[in-house]
Design a protein around this motif. Sequence first.
Motif, PDB file in Angstrom:
ATOM      1  N   SER A   8     -93.180 -52.682  38.068  1.00  0.00           N
ATOM      2  CA  SER A   8     -92.930 -53.250  39.395  1.00  0.00           C
ATOM      3  C   SER A   8     -93.199 -54.741  39.460  1.00  0.00           C
ATOM      4  CB  SER A   8     -93.790 -52.524  40.429  1.00  0.00           C
ATOM      5  OG  SER A   8     -95.165 -52.675  40.102  1.00  0.00           O
ATOM      6  N   VAL A   9     -93.987 -55.280  38.538  1.00  0.00           N
ATOM      7  CA  VAL A   9     -94.317 -56.703  38.584  1.00  0.00           C
ATOM      8  C   VAL A   9     -93.607 -57.499  37.505  1.00  0.00           C
ATOM      9  CG1 VAL A   9     -96.563 -56.245  39.603  1.00  0.00           C
ATOM     10  CG2 VAL A   9     -96.360 -56.357  37.121  1.00  0.00           C
ATOM     11  N   LEU A  10     -92.810 -56.848  36.685  1.00  0.00           N
ATOM     12  CA  LEU A  10     -92.082 -57.534  35.625  1.00  0.00           C
ATOM     13  C   LEU A  10     -90.615 -57.649  36.002  1.00  0.00           C
ATOM     14  CD1 LEU A  10     -93.618 -55.916  32.410  1.00  0.00           C
ATOM     15  CD2 LEU A  10     -94.093 -58.177  33.364  1.00  0.00           C
ATOM     16  N   PRO A  11     -89.956 -58.736  35.629  1.00  0.00           N
ATOM     17  CA  PRO A  11     -88.517 -58.857  35.903  1.00  0.00           C
ATOM     18  C   PRO A  11     -87.720 -57.891  35.052  1.00  0.00           C
ATOM     19  CG  PRO A  11     -89.269 -60.679  34.548  1.00  0.00           C
ATOM     20  CD  PRO A  11     -90.500 -59.928  34.955  1.00  0.00           C
ATOM     21  N   VAL A  23     -96.037 -63.251  33.805  1.00  0.00           N
ATOM     22  CA  VAL A  23     -95.116 -62.392  33.057  1.00  0.00           C
ATOM     23  C   VAL A  23     -95.466 -62.404  31.576  1.00  0.00           C
ATOM     24  CG1 VAL A  23     -92.711 -62.081  32.381  1.00  0.00           C
ATOM     25  CG2 VAL A  23     -93.272 -62.602  34.762  1.00  0.00           C
ATOM     26  N   GLN A  24     -95.768 -63.613  31.030  1.00  0.00           N
ATOM     27  CA  GLN A  24     -96.163 -63.684  29.619  1.00  0.00           C
ATOM     28  C   GLN A  24     -97.461 -62.898  29.384  1.00  0.00           C
ATOM     29  OE1 GLN A  24     -96.368 -67.772  28.404  1.00  0.00           O
ATOM     30  NE2 GLN A  24     -94.239 -68.208  28.999  1.00  0.00           N
ATOM     31  N   PHE A  25     -98.380 -62.970  30.344  1.00  0.00           N
ATOM     32  CA  PHE A  25     -99.633 -62.217  30.258  1.00  0.00           C
ATOM     33  C   PHE A  25     -99.335 -60.719  30.137  1.00  0.00           C
ATOM     34  CE2 PHE A  25    -103.199 -59.926  32.018  1.00  0.00           C
ATOM     35  CZ  PHE A  25    -104.313 -60.614  31.573  1.00  0.00           C
ATOM     36  N   CYS A  26     -98.464 -60.206  30.995  1.00  0.00           N
ATOM     37  CA  CYS A  26     -98.132 -58.778  30.969  1.00  0.00           C
ATOM     38  C   CYS A  26     -97.393 -58.403  29.699  1.00  0.00           C
ATOM     39  CB  CYS A  26     -97.297 -58.413  32.192  1.00  0.00           C
ATOM     40  SG  CYS A  26     -98.179 -58.603  33.760  1.00  0.00           S
TER      41      CYS A  26
END
Length: 481
Positions: free
Chosen positions: A424-427, A366-369
Amino acid sequence: MHKAEQIAQSRHMNNLTLNRHTEILEILEIPQLMDTCVRNSYYEEALELVAYVRRLEKKHAAIPVIQGIVAEVTQSTQLMLTQLIQQLRTNIQLPACLRVIGYLRCMDVFTEAELRVTFLQARDTWLRSILAAVPEDDPYVHVTKTIEACRVHLFDIITQYRAIFADEEPVVPPPGQEALNESAIFHGWVLQKVSQFLLVLERDLQRGVGGRLDSLLGQCMYFGLSFSRVGADFRGQLVPIFQRAALLTFQKATQEAVSGFQEEMNSYTLISAPALLGSTIPVAVSSAQPGTLQPPMVLLDFPPLACFLNNILAAFNDLRLCCPVALAPDVTATLEEALRQVTKVILAFHRAEVMAFSHREQELFVQFCLAFLEDLLPYLNRCLQLLFPAAQVAQILGVPPTQLHKYGSLCCIDESAVQELLASVLPEKETVSPLPEEKALAPESPAVLLDLQLPALEQEAEPSITAAEAVDDRPVSGEES
């Protein structure tokens, strides 16, 4: 008596021939003398002999000996014509050009228009031989030497042509034919040479010149400026060629950056790297100096993003040397396509590794994104705005800078499109509904909010609560915590 009469007549002819022996010998030796003059480049004497033989032909055309002399002289004349044209195919200077054209005019072989065409064809052959000798191993060296050769030699040919042929004087056409526009011959040839040079330039630029477009652009502009003195300024034709070359170079560099990012992601593992910089320092730097070109330091925690940004910055630096404003939408579109490809690589990495993610690895992903969305994309937008200033783009379009947004994302990446791909991949972000007092005060952080609300709580009759209790009672999002 009849036989004696024949003998007497033959004797008389022999005596007459003996008396005219010198003159007859001179006539019989004309072909040999003509050949000697031509082979030793005595063209003035050769032209005098040609004129003398023409007079003989008019007076004694029926004599077989004279006919043979005329035929041999004609062959020598053809050899002289070949030699004169061959001289025009060498590195000949203006005085020699004037003499050669003078000899050709005296020979009366070509019309005036044919003489102009012959001169241009011969000089063009010499110019093409010079250009063919330029080595083609290195595109930059080839195009540089081609520019120099064309600028010097082509200008000399034009100067020679204008000194020999006066375009102001109309060519007198033969009876029954229309007048010929002789200036069209010259301008058509110049147009052909310029077109051939532009083709060579574009071909070498497509081969790649190692990021030295600015140097080539300066040389080509000087070349075009020098030709403005002869009415052949072609600098306007250079603009689209260098635009295409700059865009092609940038596209190749961005594609290499995407390929490098994909290779990095193939061997990348989410590990808890030591936070040497911390997550608050780069945010403070970017918020304190939003107009600086310092890259976000938080990307150092994520090597694939850092390598990708380095490659893009290298492409920007190459583009900055020769950066036409007209490329703003194309560069933006190229960069957006590269970012979409990078996003697809990130999504593919998530699909391949999500089942094996631990809780900590999920947080790191998540931090990467977030670093990609909140640090990398805004920084690239700032770079684009410095490469293509909005005021300059608006001036070229003829609109106020405030109305530039109506023309779409000319020099700004659409961050929302990339965010939608990664949504879609992040909260999902939790939203906090602010109190009426919070809306009025517009706090900057939860700590400021508590400091402002505590005095109001102490004045109430209810038992006072501590700051920690207030934090526990209020729903706080992950970012605020």
